[in-house]
Every structure is written in C-alpha cells, then in structure tokens.
Design a protein around this motif. Structure first.
Motif, PDB file in Angstrom:
ATOM      1  N   LEU A   1       0.808  -1.209   0.000  1.00 23.31           N
ATOM      2  CA  LEU A   1       0.000   0.000   0.000  1.00 23.31           C
ATOM      3  C   LEU A   1       0.844   1.263   0.000  1.00 23.31           C
ATOM      4  O   LEU A   1       0.398   2.308  -0.458  1.00 23.31           O
ATOM      5  CB  LEU A   1      -0.920   0.002   1.236  1.00 23.31           C
TER       6      LEU A   1
ATOM      7  N   LEU B   1      -5.150 -24.898   4.398  1.00 22.49           N
ATOM      8  CA  LEU B   1      -5.689 -24.078   3.303  1.00 22.49           C
ATOM      9  C   LEU B   1      -5.383 -22.605   3.536  1.00 22.49           C
ATOM     10  O   LEU B   1      -5.161 -21.847   2.585  1.00 22.49           O
ATOM     11  CB  LEU B   1      -7.197 -24.299   3.175  1.00 22.49           C
ATOM     12  N   LEU B   2      -5.380 -22.195   4.792  1.00 25.61           N
ATOM     13  CA  LEU B   2      -4.993 -20.812   5.100  1.00 25.61           C
ATOM     14  C   LEU B   2      -3.562 -20.559   4.651  1.00 25.61           C
ATOM     15  O   LEU B   2      -3.229 -19.485   4.145  1.00 25.61           O
ATOM     16  CB  LEU B   2      -5.101 -20.546   6.602  1.00 25.61           C
TER      17      LEU B   2
ATOM     18  N   VAL C   1      -3.391 -19.803   1.033  1.00 25.82           N
ATOM     19  CA  VAL C   1      -3.744 -18.419   0.704  1.00 25.82           C
ATOM     20  C   VAL C   1      -2.537 -17.502   0.921  1.00 25.82           C
ATOM     21  O   VAL C   1      -2.240 -16.629   0.104  1.00 25.82           O
ATOM     22  CB  VAL C   1      -4.942 -17.951   1.554  1.00 25.82           C
TER      23      VAL C   1
ATOM     24  N   ARG D   1      -4.649 -16.815 -11.515  1.00 26.56           N
ATOM     25  CA  ARG D   1      -5.862 -17.504 -11.968  1.00 26.56           C
ATOM     26  C   ARG D   1      -5.756 -19.002 -11.702  1.00 26.56           C
ATOM     27  O   ARG D   1      -6.674 -19.619 -11.160  1.00 26.56           O
ATOM     28  CB  ARG D   1      -6.081 -17.266 -13.454  1.00 26.56           C
TER      29      ARG D   1
ATOM     30  N   LEU E   1      -7.004 -23.495  -5.540  1.00 31.37           N
ATOM     31  CA  LEU E   1      -7.432 -23.301  -4.155  1.00 31.37           C
ATOM     32  C   LEU E   1      -8.916 -23.596  -3.992  1.00 31.37           C
ATOM     33  O   LEU E   1      -9.335 -24.233  -3.022  1.00 31.37           O
ATOM     34  CB  LEU E   1      -7.130 -21.859  -3.732  1.00 31.37           C
ATOM     35  N   ILE E   2      -9.714 -23.160  -4.955  1.00 30.17           N
ATOM     36  CA  ILE E   2     -11.149 -23.435  -4.884  1.00 30.17           C
ATOM     37  C   ILE E   2     -11.405 -24.937  -4.927  1.00 30.17           C
ATOM     38  O   ILE E   2     -12.248 -25.466  -4.189  1.00 30.17           O
ATOM     39  CB  ILE E   2     -11.897 -22.709  -6.020  1.00 30.17           C
TER      40      ILE E   2
ATOM     41  N   VAL F   1     -10.680 -26.307  -1.563  1.00 22.15           N
ATOM     42  CA  VAL F   1     -11.729 -25.960  -0.591  1.00 22.15           C
ATOM     43  C   VAL F   1     -12.931 -26.886  -0.749  1.00 22.15           C
ATOM     44  O   VAL F   1     -13.475 -27.400   0.236  1.00 22.15           O
ATOM     45  CB  VAL F   1     -12.138 -24.479  -0.771  1.00 22.15           C
TER      46      VAL F   1
ATOM     47  N   VAL G   1      -4.804   0.772  -2.662  1.00 16.88           N
ATOM     48  CA  VAL G   1      -5.778   0.490  -1.597  1.00 16.88           C
ATOM     49  C   VAL G   1      -7.076  -0.006  -2.207  1.00 16.88           C
ATOM     50  O   VAL G   1      -7.674  -0.998  -1.744  1.00 16.88           O
ATOM     51  CB  VAL G   1      -6.030   1.746  -0.737  1.00 16.88           C
TER      52      VAL G   1
ATOM     53  N   VAL H   1      -6.604  -3.536  -3.295  1.00 15.48           N
ATOM     54  CA  VAL H   1      -6.585  -4.511  -2.202  1.00 15.48           C
ATOM     55  C   VAL H   1      -8.000  -4.755  -1.683  1.00 15.48           C
ATOM     56  O   VAL H   1      -8.407  -5.899  -1.447  1.00 15.48           O
ATOM     57  CB  VAL H   1      -5.658  -4.010  -1.068  1.00 15.48           C
TER      58      VAL H   1
ATOM     59  N   PHE I   1      -9.928  -8.343  -1.778  1.00 16.54           N
ATOM     60  CA  PHE I   1     -10.482  -9.011  -0.600  1.00 16.54           C
ATOM     61  C   PHE I   1     -11.976  -9.274  -0.781  1.00 16.54           C
ATOM     62  O   PHE I   1     -12.484 -10.327  -0.387  1.00 16.54           O
ATOM     63  CB  PHE I   1     -10.242  -8.166   0.655  1.00 16.54           C
TER      64      PHE I   1
ATOM     65  N   VAL J   1     -15.942 -15.357  -3.593  1.00 17.82           N
ATOM     66  CA  VAL J   1     -15.598 -16.662  -4.157  1.00 17.82           C
ATOM     67  C   VAL J   1     -15.400 -17.712  -3.063  1.00 17.82           C
ATOM     68  O   VAL J   1     -15.572 -18.901  -3.302  1.00 17.82           O
ATOM     69  CB  VAL J   1     -14.325 -16.513  -5.021  1.00 17.82           C
ATOM     70  N   GLY J   2     -15.048 -17.243  -1.847  1.00 17.57           N
ATOM     71  CA  GLY J   2     -14.928 -18.188  -0.741  1.00 17.57           C
ATOM     72  C   GLY J   2     -13.513 -18.646  -0.458  1.00 17.57           C
ATOM     73  O   GLY J   2     -13.293 -19.814  -0.145  1.00 17.57           O
ATOM     74  N   PHE J   3     -12.541 -17.724  -0.582  1.00 20.73           N
ATOM     75  CA  PHE J   3     -11.168 -18.089  -0.268  1.00 20.73           C
ATOM     76  C   PHE J   3     -11.008 -18.316   1.224  1.00 20.73           C
ATOM     77  O   PHE J   3     -11.607 -17.596   2.027  1.00 20.73           O
ATOM     78  CB  PHE J   3     -10.226 -16.959  -0.703  1.00 20.73           C
ATOM     79  N   PRO J   4     -10.218 -19.310   1.618  1.00 21.52           N
ATOM     80  CA  PRO J   4      -9.991 -19.526   3.044  1.00 21.52           C
ATOM     81  C   PRO J   4      -9.368 -18.306   3.704  1.00 21.52           C
ATOM     82  O   PRO J   4      -8.620 -17.565   3.083  1.00 21.52           O
ATOM     83  CB  PRO J   4      -9.000 -20.697   3.064  1.00 21.52           C
ATOM     84  N   GLY J   5      -9.720 -18.134   4.964  1.00 21.36           N
ATOM     85  CA  GLY J   5      -9.201 -16.984   5.689  1.00 21.36           C
ATOM     86  C   GLY J   5     -10.143 -15.804   5.663  1.00 21.36           C
ATOM     87  O   GLY J   5      -9.930 -14.836   6.398  1.00 21.36           O
TER      88      GLY J   5
ATOM     89  N   PHE K   1     -15.659 -17.954   3.060  1.00 22.68           N
ATOM     90  CA  PHE K   1     -15.240 -19.361   3.068  1.00 22.68           C
ATOM     91  C   PHE K   1     -16.042 -20.156   4.099  1.00 22.68           C
ATOM     92  O   PHE K   1     -16.465 -21.285   3.839  1.00 22.68           O
ATOM     93  CB  PHE K   1     -13.747 -19.417   3.370  1.00 22.68           C
TER      94      PHE K   1
ATOM     95  N   PHE L   1     -12.343 -12.714 -11.766  1.00 26.17           N
ATOM     96  CA  PHE L   1     -10.927 -12.463 -11.992  1.00 26.17           C
ATOM     97  C   PHE L   1     -10.729 -11.677 -13.279  1.00 26.17           C
ATOM     98  O   PHE L   1      -9.878 -10.786 -13.354  1.00 26.17           O
ATOM     99  CB  PHE L   1     -10.169 -13.790 -12.060  1.00 26.17           C
TER     100      PHE L   1
END
Lengths: 640, 531
Positions: free
Chosen positions: A26, A151-152, A155, A186, A192-193, A196, B382, B385, B389, B395-399, B403, B436
């Motif tokens: 950032l 899985l974390l 990421v 991609r 990853l999906i 999951v 920013v 990002v 997120f 989409v359901g990313f872990p963390g 999810f 994406f």
C-alpha cells in the motif's frame, strides 16, 4: 511454558509477515523504517517460534504429545477447526525452509558480482517480504492441526507470489509481466477453490479433517481427488503449467523470483498431501497413476521448451509431482526425504546457474558444484521411480507379475532418467563452456545415469524375493532416524523406512565421485574407456535419446498440446455460448413478463382513465344511449 | 423488566431521519445522521455482545399491547439468527452514510432515507409479531423508491417506479399470507411465539369454487413475496434495472441489507410456521437455488457492465442461500445465516470501491472490458486490495468470512446430494474466473499502464479508507475467528430445523396436581430449545 509460548509466537510472526506485505504494497514509497521494524519483528518472532518448537517437540517419537492441539482458533463442532499442532516433521521442514531462504539472501550475495548486487538491492525489500510470507505459509501448513489451517497457508502462499509480482511491476509495467502474474493467480486460485471444495466434501462424510486419526475414516474419493487436483494446480503440473511456460525476454525470470513465487505453494501443497498420506496410501490407485502420468508429461515437456528458465520451472514441478506420487506408494517419510532432496537440488541448481557467470572460485570448485548438482538431479527421479516400483512390487504377486512390472518400470525409469540426463547435459554443456569441463567429464555425466539405473535394478532384484515382497530395513539406525525426524500423526503407524534411500545414497556417492576429474582420469585409465572415437555405446544411447525426444515432441506437440488447448478453447466457447443463451433467455423472459404485466395493467387503467377524463363523444354517446333506453322503457310501459 | 433497548435501537435512526429536516446546516445534519446511526449500531453490538456473553434473550424483549382487539402486539426480541440480521444492518448503514458524506446535493435527504431504511430493517429483524413485521418490512420499500428515483441515473423514474410496484406486490402477498395465518389460528393471533408453539392449523378456504389449504396458500404467498424482494430468478427484472440506475451506495443497501434480511425472514417464517409444507417443498427450493446460481454465474461470465456485475453476484448468492434452505442440514442452516453476513460485507466492499472509482471517472459505469476502461493497480493500491479481498470473500477463499458460510452450505448440500456440491463447485470456479477477468480489466488495463501521471490521484481518500478498511478487517476476522458468531447461530438454527424434523419431547407438567386434585397427564410438545 514452551508449548504455550510457541503458538502465540508463530501466530504473531505470521501476522507480522502479512502486515509487512500489505504495508509495503500500500505504501511502496512509504517510510522504510516501519517496514524494517516489522521485518525485524517477524524475523525474531519466527526464529523464536521455531526454536521453541524444536525445544518443545518430543524427538523420541512419543505419539501422545502430537495429539495435543496447541492453539484452537475456531471450531464449529467437529467440522471447522483451525489450530496448530507440534510435530517433529513440521519442525524439521520449517527449519530446512528457513535455511533455504537464508541461503538465497546470504550465499547469493557472495556469488553475485558487484554490478548485479546493486540492481538486486532494488528488489531486496520485496523479496524479503515474499520470503517472510513464504515462510509463514510453510509454517502454517506444516504446523496445522487440520486441513482448514493448511488451506490458510495456501492463501498466504498465493499472497507471497502476488507480492513479488506487484513489486516487480512497479519498475516493469510490461504486459508480459501482467500476463504471467494474472495467469499464475488464476491457476492458483482455481486450484485453491478445488481444494476448498474437496475439503468440504470430505468433511461432509463426517470426517473432522483433523490430521489426527484421519486414517481409517471413510472419505469420499471425490473429495480427495479434488484436493489432489488442487495441489497439482498449485505445483503447476501438467496440464496446468501455463505460467511456467510463458517465456519473455523482458520479464525478469530470475531464479530467485521463480523460487520465491513458486516455492511457498509447493511446500504448502506437499504439506497438505503429506498429512493426507495415511488416506492416500489406502486406496486411490487411479489417482496415483494420474499424478504419475502428469508428472512424466511435465518432465517430458521440459525437453521441448527452448528456454532454460522454463525448463527449470518444469523440472521443479515434475520433481514435486514425483514427491506427490511417492506418497501413494512409498510412504510419507520416504516421500518427505525425496521432497527435501529435490528442493535442495532445485534451489542449489537455480542459484548456481543464476550466479554461474559471476562465480570467481577456482575451476575445481566449479566442477564439484556441477557434478554434485547434476548427480542430484539424476538421482532424484531415479529414486522416486524406484520407490514407486518398490511399492508396486509389494502390492503385486506372482513371479510373472514381478517380471512384468519390473521390466516395465525399469524401462520407464531408464527412459526417464536418460531424458532428464540429456536435458541436464544441455544445461551443463552451456556451463561447461564457461567452466571448462573436460570432454571426458562431460561424457561421464552422459553415461553415469545408465550405470545408476542398472545398479538400481540390481538392488531391487537383490532385495526382492520370488513372491514379490521387497526387503525392509527394520530395527536399524535408518528406521529410528526417519521416525525421529519425520514423525507426524499423519504418518500411518508401523510404516517402515524404505531401503531404497540407502541404495540411492550409495549411488549418489558414486556419481559425485565420477564428477571429480582427477579421479575420473584414473578411472578412465583403469575401468572406463571413454575415447571420443571408441566404444559406440554412447552413440547408441545418443540415438535412443534422439528418437525418444522426437517421440516425446510428437506426443506432446501434436497429441497433447495439439489437443488440450483446442479442447479448452472449445470448452470456453461452449460455456460462453451457454452464457449468451442464458442471458438472451433471461432478457426475453423479463421483457415478456413486462409486456404481460403492462397489458394486464394498461387495459383496465385505460378504461378507468377513459371514464375519468374521457372524450365528450363517449359521454354523449353514453348519455344518448341512456336516454334512449329510458324513453324506450317508458314508451313500452305506456303502451301496455 | 423490559429495558426497551431494542426499541431505542430501532427508534434512533427514525429520530435521526427526522432531525435531518430540523438541522438545516449540512455539516451538522451529516454528523447528526452519522451519530444516530452509530448509536443504534452501538446498541445493536451491545445486544450481540450480551448474547455472546450468555445473557438470555428475555432480557431484551420489549412487549406492549398495540391493537388489542385484533391481538396485535408490539413485541420485539432477538435470537441467534435475528442477532446476525441486526449485526449486518448495524455494520452496513454507518458505512453507507459515511460513503455519501461528500455528496454535493441532497445529502441530508439521502441520509434520512438511509436512516429510515436502517430502522425499518432493524425492526424487521426483531419483530415477534407478524403484523409488526409486515409494518417494518413495508416501510423499508419506501426509502428505496426515493433513493433510486431522486439520485438515480438517466432512467431513474422508471427504475424507481418498477421497484416500488414490485415491492408493493410483494408486500401485498405478505399481508395476504399473514391474514390467512391470522384467521387460520385459533384463537386468532399474529404473535409468533403463540403460532410457533401450536403451529398454523390446517384450514381449508374456498376460492373461486376451489378448496385450498390456507397454510399452503400462505406459504406460497410468503415465498413469492420473498422471491420478489430477494430477488429470485425469474422475478429479478426490477433488480437488474434498479442496479443499473441507482448509485453504488443504494445498490449496496439493497443487495447487502434488504436482500439478506428478506432471506432471513423467509427462513424464520418457513421453518417456524410451515415445517411440514417446507419439508415437502424443500426439493423445489433446492432446484430454484441451483437455477439461480447457474443463471447468475453464466450471466456474470459475459457481463460487460460494471453495475450489472453486482446484480448477478447477488442473484448467485441468493441461489446459494436457497440451496442452503433446501438442503435441510444443520450445517447448511448455520452456513446460510453466516453467508448473509459475509455477502453483506463483500458486496459493501466491492460496490463502494467501484462506486468511488466511478465517481472519479476512473472507470466507466457502462462497458467494463473496453480498452482503457480501467486503471493501473499501482496507482490505486488500496482500492485494488479492497476489491481483491471483496472478490475473494465472494468466491470463498480460506481466511475470509465467505469461506466459512460457503463451506458449511456445501457440506450440508453434499449430505442431501453429491451433485449439489459438484454444481456449486463448478459455478464457484466459473465465478472466480469471471470475477478475476473483471479484476484484470479494472486494474490491469494495458492502456491505463501508460497513463500513470494522470491517474496518480485516483486512490481512495482518507475518509473512504476509514470505512472500507474496517470492512476488510472484519472479513478477515470473521474468516479466521468465526466461532463466537457460529456458536450464537447454532442453537437457533437447530431449533428451526427441529420444527421441520420434529423430535417429540415428553416433559412433565410443572404443576403435577390440577385444582381437582387429580394428577395431570404429561404434555407432549415440540422442543423449544434456543428460544
């Protein structure tokens, strides 16, 4: 105290790594002091966490301590559990990863020339951030107490890769770099999906996905398959090695970048499958052959690419694929040893070839480097194929079965090792020109794989009995050593260490010895006659290699690459066509509904409107009609 | 003793809205609006906090007689599921008010309408009387009409009118259903506690010569009312038109607050009042969900308009919610409730960032994937990002919180049928691919890479960071530490599911001897755990 402090220290270090990466992303031109401060905190915390882990873990292979979940973040009954667990395998792997990352920074500074070091400094910050995230991801995956925690880690590994590209893009806004980055994200995202969903489906069977006691639970094959496919995508194994095949003159495809982008995902992916090994080894033969086939195709593809950097990436992926395949048949500990060795090979080779033009040591040291690395590269795939062979032999029965399997696998192993050696020879040939290796040494590297394979085969047959069971080394130093350093609740109880490791180590020693030119000169005189115009053995082998390479190119070029891109393109067009049809139907349906509603509303509305504001003529007509009817009524009344 | 804390929580936004007419100074009016919204949020968080601490729901029950002759009472209470509804409304509306802080014209009016919407949705979540629920739910339609009709795009009037008509039709169906329930029950009552304890009796009504079951007709009306407001394909036309015309904050208010509230209300009513009918209709609801998720995903893959993107994401998530309802598994039910919170945060993040970029002229609200329609990620780090997120949450990313909900739903869906998990998985992969592509077009536009100097001031301002970054932090916290919320939802979800799959519980009468001195037979009634 140690056990209580370790999880908090590790979580703090992971948080620092993430904060550092986000802050750096950032505020690329922000205050460096804060970034350095966060980096220092991470370094101290991470090393402290690993030290506490090394002190706190039981190296005496006492299973009870591994059952303790040290840190539980969340749980929703037995389904979702995030936590950490202390195991010897995790401690060892994380320390090795830390050592490798330190190697990147320290040794490269030694090897690089001054001018390159100056330009490297500009990317040193981002590589430190990426390395920190990579280490954090590796630690989270290896110390995980459940699949969800692993899985974390995946990421975090993706974020590590993204961080490298974003920083590089600040100085190189080329479309090529964007293309590589986006392709990478991609494919990893899709992987990853898949993981999951595989985890969710596995959990649906009632399994807690806690690594402890996973063995013996009934897990749907669909779940395990999806997890394995997801890891293959992360490792960029066929057919998903899009980004590693992208070659661009303008993009910095340096070894360090490749390692920092790809390695975290590989370590995390292998950790996931390592902890699933108890499940993998119980069944899923089809999956094993699928992974093995994909790995072989990846390795063969390395022969077809023109750029050394691409080939290097593909070889790296194929070595990880071999580790994954070994998990199915050769056991977790054996596969972990091979994974470590292959990663050491890859990192060392990457940095060696990265820094080769700038090495300033004597020729003797460079020859040793070259010989050692090439021998490692030869030995790794051979070892894995031997381990797979051993596993298959143990599961098949009868003399004929043994013979058939042995012949098939020996031929395959020979071809694979020879092809790998051929390509490695190309790599070393370019180094030869810079390093000045002798013709004899170069020829030795070409012939030595054959020697290795023959010795492998003899060793396998030596260790077998007519019924097909292969000898096990039990109750010796090797067994307790492997249990000591690779202990994990994920490893099936009673798993014995395979004898092939010792065979491989002996062959490795032989290969390294062959690589030393002074010894080679003596061996040339006494044992090996390697004149350039002498025995035609080498030329026969060359002919076989040429034919095999042509077949591989034909298979891959026309058969595989001619099919898959076209298939994917057709699939994409069909999905797009379905999407267009759906949108068109949706638009038509909405318009039809609107028309119906409008008609239903308009007709009475217009009638009401007409009655309210209506035309004079209608009123007149109505009035006249009413008057006429009244008159008619009275007229009828009167006439009655 | 009633504390009237819930009443205060609901009343504060209405008072804040009224105050907008009093305070003429725009700066003062804005701060009054934000303060009243934040105060209401604070009470909502306190209610949630007390719930997490184990304080019984009765401590927050507000009960007053209202229209006694028709057994209509003013009763507010919260359980695990309604606490989540309160939470998502409480989080979202201060963010929306802050997002419209700098609006040049009509900021007071917009804030007032947001406050009315906040109060109405809070009342909907807490209502324990059907009539009161209908009262608050129908109030929530009015601000939407004005928000779209006044601050919308070129075709704002048409979109606003269509939204109002659809909402009115849905409200009419809901009222019809409640009246049917009222007259079916004996004695007549709108009170949910009474209806839940005895259930809606089976009664036949004659319509145009046909003899119909009143409870089935009422269930159908409630489902259609939800389908119209939710929106569920194919009754979504008003939603896509509204999204194209309304400002980003209004889209977020509807997609992130109204839609989840509607789904939560439907889950409460369907499981609580019509357990047998819901059980037999669960297969159809499942199919509806699968169709929605398929249509939403396919349409999103080809969508070129930024505004429509949010619409298709919402429709996809509504489909996932229907799948969760139809699965009939405890995990799915818990996942359904958690997913509403997750989607609220994700759609808020995505919608508000896109709206911010659009307001700077950085993106065009029309065609998205045209050359040069995006910006460079390095110039808007920013925003990039936050968008990343938000997309990862969708989409359901872990963390991230998405999810948790999605995994629980898939888990429960797999129990019902493995094909559900397969189809949801395929749609997720396609969804990721589509989103994406959008991210790439937005932030990796090749033409934008060459215009660095002119786009260096496009990134989010301090104020925008102030309300967007906490959303991202919440997405991460709820994704890594969902335990408190999940533990809160679970008893209420179990209770609802038990009504669909009841377990008979024999419990002793607390007064074993009746006035005549003879022993009383034990009463068999459905389990009421978790209330």
């Amino acid at each position: 105290m140690v056990l209580k402090a370790f999880p908090w220290t590790l979580v703090f270090s992971i948080a620092m790594a993430l904060a550092m990466a986000i802050y750096g992303g950032l505020r690329p031109r922000g205050r460096p002091a804060l970034g350095v401060f966060m980096g220092s905190l991470f370094s101290v915390a991470f090393v402290l966490a690993l030290t506490l882990a090394a002190l706190g873990v039981s190296w005496e292979a006492v299973p009870s301590i591994w059952n303790t979940e040290l840190f539980s973040l969340a749980s929703s009954g037995p389904v979702l559990r995030l936590g950490l667990r202390l195991e010897p395998a995790a401690v060892l792997m994380c320390w090795v990863a830390l050592a490798l990352y330190l190697y990147v920074f320290i040794l490269e500074s030694v090897f690089l020339g001054r001018s390159e070091q100056k330009s490297a400094n500009s990317t040193k910050n981002v590589t430190f951030e990426a390395a920190a995230l990579g280490l954090a991801a590796t630690a989270l995956a290896w110390f995980s107490s459940s699949l969800w925690t692993a899985l974390l880690g995946q990421v975090l590994a993706m974020i590590a890769g993204a961080r490298v590209y974003l920083r590089l893009a600040s100085s190189d806004r080329s479309a090529d770099l964007s293309r590589i980055f986006l392709s990478d994200i991609r494919e990893r995202g899709c992987g990853l999906i898949l993981m999951v969903f595989g985890a969710a489906i596995s959990a649906a069977s009632g399994a807690s996905l806690d690594w402890v006691g996973l063995s013996g639970q009934t897990i749907p094959e669909m779940g395990v398959t999806l997890i394995v496919l997801g890891v293959m995508l992360q490792a960029q194994i066929f057919p998903a090695f899009g980004w590693s095949r992208i070659e661009s003159q303008r993009t910095p495809t340096s070894a360090r970048v490749r390692l920092l982008v790809s390695s975290p995902a590989l370590w995390v992916g292998f950790a996931t499958l390592y902890k699933l090994s108890a499940v993998l080894s119980e069944s899923y033969t089809g999956l094993f052959f699928g992974v093995l086939a994909a790995t072989l195709l990846t390795a063969l593809s390395a022969l077809g690419v023109s750029g050394a950097s691409c080939a290097f990436g593909l070889i790296q992926s194929s070595l990880v694929g071999m580790s994954m395949a070994s998990l199915f048949v050769a056991g977790a500990r054996t596969s972990a040893v091979f994974f470590l060795i292959s990663q050491l090979t890859v990192w060392a080779a990457a940095l060696f070839f990265r820094g080769a033009p700038h090495i300033s040591e004597s020729k003797v040291h460079r020859r040793i480097w070259a010989g050692f690395l090439v021998a490692l590269a030869f030995g790794g795939p051979g070892f894995a194929s031997a381990a797979a062979l051993q596993g298959l032999l143990a599961s098949s029965g009868g003399a004929f079965g043994i013979l058939l399997v042995s012949v098939t696998w020996i031929a395959l192993a020979m071809a694979f090792m020879r092809l790998t050696a051929h390509h490695a020879n190309d790599l070393t040939h370019s180094v030869d020109e810079k390093l000045g290796l002798s013709q004899a040494a170069s020829t030795a590297f070409r012939v030595s794989p054959v020697v290795l394979v023959v010795l492998f085969s003899l060793a396998i047959l030596w260790c077998s009995d007519p019924l097909g069971s292969v000898g096990q080394l039990e109750g010796s130093l090797g067994l307790s050593w492997s249990e000591r350093f690779f202990g994990s609740n994920a490893v099936a109880q009673g798993e014995t260490f395979q004898i092939m490791l010792w065979v491989w180590m002996g062959l490795l020693t032989l290969a390294v010895s062959l690589g030393l030119p002074d010894r080679l000169a003596g061996m040339k005189m006494r044992f090996l006659r390697l004149p350039s115009e002498g025995y035609s053995f080498a030329s026969v082998l060359d002919g076989v290699v040429v034919q095999a390479t042509k077949m591989a190119e034909a298979l891959l070029g026309a058969g595989v690459w001619g099919f898959f891109p076209a298939f994917l393109f057709r699939l994409t067009r069909r999905i797009a066509a379905i999407g267009r049809a759906v949108k068109a139907f949706d638009r038509l349906l909405v318009q039809t509904l609107e028309e119906v509603v409008r008609t239903l509303v308009e007709v009475p509305a217009k009638a009401v409107q007409l009655a309210h504001t209506g035309s004079i003529q209608v009123y007149l007509l109505f009035t006249v009609g009413l008057a006429l009817s009244m008159l008619l009524h009275f007229f009828v009344q009167l006439t009655r | 003793m009633t504390t009237f804390s819930l009443t205060t929580m609901i009343l504060l936004p209405f008072l804040g809205a009224a105050a907008q007419a009093i305070f003429v100074n725009p700066r003062v009016a804005r701060w009054v609006a934000l303060s009243s919204s934040l105060l209401s949020t604070a009470i909502g968080l306190a209610v949630l906090g007390y719930g997490l601490a184990g304080v019984a729901s009765d401590a927050f029950t507000d009960r007053l007689p209202w229209v006694g002759s028709y057994a209509i009472s003013y009763e507010l209470a919260v359980d695990g599921i309604s606490r989540v509804g309160v939470l998502l409304v409480s989080i979202l509306f201060p963010v929306l008010i802050a997002s419209e802080w700098g609006r040049a014209r009509g900021a007071r009016g917009m804030h007032a309408l947001f406050l009315i919407l906040q109060g109405a949705l809070l009342g909907t979540a807490c209502s324990q009387d059907l009539f009161l629920l209908f009262f608050f739910w129908s109030i929530s339609s009015v601000p939407v009409f004005f928000l779209v009709g006044i601050w919308g795009g070129e075709k704002k009037e048409s979109a606003a009118f269509r939204t109002l008509v659809t909402s009115a039709l849905g409200n009419a169906l809901l009222l019809g259903a409640f009246i049917l329930i009222y007259y079916s029950s004996s004695p007549h009552t709108f009170l949910m506690s009474d209806l839940l304890s005895v259930g809606v009796p089976e009664k036949m009504i004659r319509v145009a010569g046909l003899s119909l079951s009143a409870s089935k007709v009422a269930f159908l009306f409630i489902f259609l009312a939800t389908a119209l407001r939710a929106p569920i394909w194919p009754l979504h036309g008003w939603f896509t038109q509204m999204v194209a015309q309304a400002p980003a904050s209004v889209v977020v208010a509807i997609a992130g607050a109204v839609v989840p509230s509607g789904i939560l209300v439907f889950s409460r009513l369907s499981h609580g009042l019509f357990p047998e009918i819901f059980s037999s209709a669960s297969g159809a609801i499942l199919v509806v969900g699968l169709i929605n998720i398929a249509v939403g995903t396919c349409a999103l893959l080809l969508e070129k308009e930024l505004s429509a993107l949010l619409a298709w994401i919402t429709i996809t998530q509504v489909g996932l919610s229907m799948i969760a309802l139809g699965s009939g598994h405890e995990s799915s039910m818990v996942g359904l409730v958690y997913q509403q919170l997750s989607m609220s945060l994700a759609l808020a993040g995505l919608g508000l960032v896109l709206g911010a970029l659009r307001s700077r002229g950085a993106t065009k609200w029309g065609s998205l994937l045209d050359e040069g329609s995006g910006v460079s990620l390095l110039d808007v780090p920013v925003a990039g990002v936050v968008t990343a997120f938000s997309i990862a949450t969708v989409v359901g990313f872990p963390g991230l919180c998405g999810f948790i909900g999605q995994s629980l739903i898939v888990l429960g869906g797999f129990e019902r049928s493995p094909w559900i998990a397969v189809l949801v998985g395929i749609s997720c992969v396609l969804l990721f691919s589509g989103l994406f592509g959008v991210y790439r077009a937005l932030f990796f536009s090749p033409a934008a890479s060459d215009e660095r100097a002119s786009t260096s001031t496009l990134d989010l301002s301090l104020r925008e960071k102030g309300y967007l970054i906490p959303l991202v932090v919440l997405m991460v916290i709820l994704g890594v530490y969902p335990k408190p919320i999940l533990d809160e939802i679970k008893p209420a979800a179990e209770d609802l599911l038990k009504r669909v799959h009841p377990r008979q519980v024999v419990e002793p009468n607390p007064t074993p001897i009746n006035p005549e001195g003879t022993p009383v037979e034990p009463v068999i009634r459905p389990s009421l755990e978790g209330r």
